[in-house]
Design an enzyme around this catalytic site. Sequence first.
Site, mmCIF file in Angstrom:
data_model
loop_
_atom_site.group_PDB
_atom_site.id
_atom_site.type_symbol
_atom_site.label_atom_id
_atom_site.label_comp_id
_atom_site.label_asym_id
_atom_site.label_seq_id
_atom_site.Cartn_x
_atom_site.Cartn_y
_atom_site.Cartn_z
ATOM 1 N N HIS A 40 52.765 35.910 69.445
ATOM 2 C CA HIS A 40 52.367 35.992 71.169
ATOM 3 C C HIS A 40 50.387 36.274 71.026
ATOM 4 O O HIS A 40 49.896 37.230 70.301
ATOM 5 C CB HIS A 40 52.641 37.271 72.217
ATOM 6 C CG HIS A 40 52.607 36.040 73.473
ATOM 7 N ND1 HIS A 40 51.241 37.157 73.964
ATOM 8 C CD2 HIS A 40 52.724 35.553 74.184
ATOM 9 C CE1 HIS A 40 51.726 36.496 75.209
ATOM 10 N NE2 HIS A 40 52.292 35.078 75.436
ATOM 11 N N ASP A 71 60.841 33.318 74.271
ATOM 12 C CA ASP A 71 61.270 31.904 73.666
ATOM 13 C C ASP A 71 62.686 31.583 72.809
ATOM 14 O O ASP A 71 63.618 30.632 73.173
ATOM 15 C CB ASP A 71 60.148 30.294 73.422
ATOM 16 C CG ASP A 71 59.543 29.975 74.240
ATOM 17 O OD1 ASP A 71 59.822 30.117 75.295
ATOM 18 O OD2 ASP A 71 58.264 30.191 74.137
#
Length: 387
Positions: free
Chosen positions: A263, A316
Site C-alpha cells: 500500500h 483487497d
Amino acid sequence: MSTAGKVAEDPGFRSGLEGVIVAETAISHVDGPNGRLLYRGGNSIESVVDRSYEDIVHLLLHGGFPEPQAATAFAARLAGGRPLNAAARAALEGLPCAAEPAAALRTILSAHGAARGVRAPDVPEALALTAVAPTAVAAFHRRRRGLPELEPRADLGHVANFLHLLHGEAPDPRQVRWLEAYFTVTADHALSPSTFTAQVVGSTGSDLTSAIVAAIGALKGPAHGGATTEATRMLDRVGDPANAEAFVLDLLARGGRLMGFGHREYRRYDPRARILAEVCREANPRYHAVAAAVEAVAERELAARHPDRPNLTNVDYFAGGVLSAVGIPDDEFVCVFAAARLVGWAAHVIEYVERGERIVSPASRWLGPDQEPGVRGATGRNGGFGC
Ligand code: CMC
C-alpha cells in the site's frame, strides 16, 4: 528514464505523487504509519463497522449519523433512487453480455446520469447515484446470465436489496451482515487514486456523473480495486495451504507481485484487511485457510526484501473471500467495490467544489529537446541537432 534520477534532479518531483498533499479533507483520513482509518468526525473504521451502510452514507455526506427518527426517512430517500431510468435500461440492453462488468457499470451509470441532466455535485445527486449503483451492478450480473432484471424492494436495506437484486431470493441475514461489513469498510479511503480522479474531474466544474464514471475507470485497474479479483485468482492458483510456501517463493523469484499486498500509505496492517479477514474466516473458511497460509509466507518474504517498507496485506486480499461467499463472481468484484465507494467519491468532490477550491492542474517536466529538430544550436537533453 529512472524516477530516482528525476527525484535527484528536482526535489519538487515525486513519482506517482508519493507524499504530495494535494487537498484538505474532513471526509476520511488514512493514518498510514499507525495503521488507522478514520471516517468523518474521527470515527475509527472499527467503531463504525457494525453500522448500517445507510448510516455510513449519512455520515460521509452529512458529517454525522442520522438521529433515530431521521434514519428511517433517510433510508427511504435512498431506497427511492434505486430504479434504473429508461436511458440506463436502454444502455444495459445495448451491452454485449461479454462486456467487462466494470465497463458495463460505467456505461449504465453514464446513461443514467445523462438522462438526469448536467447537475452540479451536491448531496441529492450523490444520493441518487449511490442509490442506483447496486441496481446497475445487479442488472448486468443477471443480463449476462440471461436472467430477467428484478425490481428493487423498498422494504429492504441498501445491502439486503442488492443481494435480492442479484439472486432473486430472500437475502440470508448472515450474507447481508458480511456484505454490509464490506460496504462499510470500503465506503471511503481519503485520496485513493479513484477518489483523486473524481476530484480532478469535479475541480474542472464538471458534473458528478462524469466524476464517478472517471473514478470507476481508475478503480478497476489491478493496482487499485481490480486487485480483489487478482488476489482471488492468485489464491485459486495456490489451491491448498500446503502449496503456499512454494508458490510465494517462486512468484517472488520471478519478480512477480503478490496481489493484495502493499500500500502507498499503510506501514502497519491495513485496518480494513483485519476486519475483512475476520468476516472471511466466518463466511468462507476455505478461502481463508489458503489466504492465511499465503499471507504468513508472503509477510516473511516481503519483509526480508524490504525491511523498511513492509508490504503487508491490504483491503483487497480477503475481500474476494467475502464477495465470493455472497455469490458474486470474481470478474464483478470491482463493480461491488465501486458501488460501495461511490459515496466516498461523491463526498470528496462535493467537499472540494463547495469549498471553492482551485482546478487541479499540476505541472510536468519537459524531457524533449529545447528547440525544433533541425534548428541550429539546439541544446535539449536529448541532444542537439546542429553541427
Ligand atoms: N508484491 C511484491 N513486491 C511488492 C509489492 C507486492 N504486492 N508491493 C510493493 N512491492 C515492492 C516493489 O516491488 C518495490 O520494490 P523495489 O523498490 O525493490 O522495486 C517496493 O515494494 C515499493 O513498491 P512500489 O510499487 O513503488 O509501491 P507503490 O506505493 O507505488 O505501490 C501498490 C503500491 C499497492 C500499487 C503496490 O504495493 C502493488 O502493486 N500491490 C499489489 C496490487 C494491490 O494489491 N493493489 C491494491 C492496493 S490497496 C487497495 C486499493 O487501492 O484498492
